[in-house]
Write an enzyme that holds these catalytic residues in place. Sequence first.
Site, PDB file in Angstrom:
ATOM      1  N   HIS A   1       1.189   4.026   7.567  1.00 40.46           N
ATOM      2  CA  HIS A   1       1.309   4.615   6.232  1.00 40.46           C
ATOM      3  C   HIS A   1       1.925   6.011   6.319  1.00 40.46           C
ATOM      4  O   HIS A   1       1.915   6.641   7.371  1.00 40.46           O
ATOM      5  CB  HIS A   1      -0.059   4.670   5.551  1.00 40.46           C
ATOM      6  CG  HIS A   1      -0.691   3.322   5.406  1.00 40.46           C
ATOM      7  ND1 HIS A   1      -1.612   2.835   6.314  1.00 40.46           N
ATOM      8  CD2 HIS A   1      -0.512   2.344   4.482  1.00 40.46           C
ATOM      9  CE1 HIS A   1      -1.984   1.616   5.950  1.00 40.46           C
ATOM     10  NE2 HIS A   1      -1.325   1.295   4.842  1.00 40.46           N
TER      11      HIS A   1
ATOM     12  N   SER B   1       0.810  -1.220   0.000  1.00 39.50           N
ATOM     13  CA  SER B   1       0.000   0.000   0.000  1.00 39.50           C
ATOM     14  C   SER B   1       0.841   1.266   0.000  1.00 39.50           C
ATOM     15  O   SER B   1       0.428   2.291  -0.562  1.00 39.50           O
ATOM     16  CB  SER B   1      -0.930   0.009   1.216  1.00 39.50           C
ATOM     17  OG  SER B   1      -0.187  -0.067   2.421  1.00 39.50           O
TER      18      SER B   1
ATOM     19  N   ASP C   1      -0.964   7.294  10.136  1.00 40.08           N
ATOM     20  CA  ASP C   1      -1.785   6.468  11.025  1.00 40.08           C
ATOM     21  C   ASP C   1      -0.948   5.479  11.829  1.00 40.08           C
ATOM     22  O   ASP C   1      -1.475   4.522  12.384  1.00 40.08           O
ATOM     23  CB  ASP C   1      -2.839   5.705  10.212  1.00 40.08           C
ATOM     24  CG  ASP C   1      -2.212   4.838   9.114  1.00 40.08           C
ATOM     25  OD1 ASP C   1      -0.965   4.752   9.051  1.00 40.08           O
ATOM     26  OD2 ASP C   1      -2.968   4.250   8.318  1.00 40.08           O
TER      27      ASP C   1
END
EC number: 3.1.-.-
Length: 248
Positions: free
Chosen positions: A199, A24, A196
């Site tokens: 990320h 991600s 967070d």
Amino acid sequence: MALCEAAGCGSALLWPRLLLFGDSITQFSFQQGGWGASLADRLVRKCDVLNRGFSGYNTRWAKIILPRLIRKGNSLDIPVAVTIFFGANDSALKDENPKQHIPLEEYAANLKSMVQYLKSVDIPENRVILITPTPLCETAWEEQCIIQGCKLNRLNSVVGEYANACLQVAQDCGTDVLDLWTLMQDSQDFSSYLSDGLHLSPKGNEFLFSHLWPLIEKKVSSLPLLLPYWRDVAEAKPELSLLGDGDH
């Protein structure tokens, strides 16, 4: 009369490619201010930056799909550089996140296997950059886990073990490596680099780009600007400028 017939086509323009392969943190890298977007901006008219990030993926899955992304072809199809950026999911705790967790030894073996595969399709080690997982801010990530109804499923100390394994693979294979886990914790509170706890924040994206660019630059420094600067285009017969090799 067809456009090509009227002007003459010249040879096809083939853009060099830089391939970003990861989870991600790579997938999100083309968001506004993302490190991948910054690379694309820096390399515009020299090199296409391809985002092959897959949110939630680990190296076991990455190893399976890599041959579908890059296959042996002619020399013009070979990326000028490939980044391999996994570990955030592999390092998830087995008891709390068994689907994404990959044992440490397998993680290292999978990274090595991907480097070896790239070599088999004519992408040598000196075109590959391994990137370690980023550090984990446990307090911030635990808040996200609670929101999702689960316990804290990662620990920064464990992530560090995977980062060290990535460094060892790079040393064994002869690739470049960017040790984000260490660099981000080097001088200040690294939580500001994370949105967070896991990320990247805008500051984290800027940090990654600033440290990755010198490694990328070594591999793309010889690439010319594709097609002439507009002031250099022949005014009377632009075809003379625009249908050549474009190395201006």
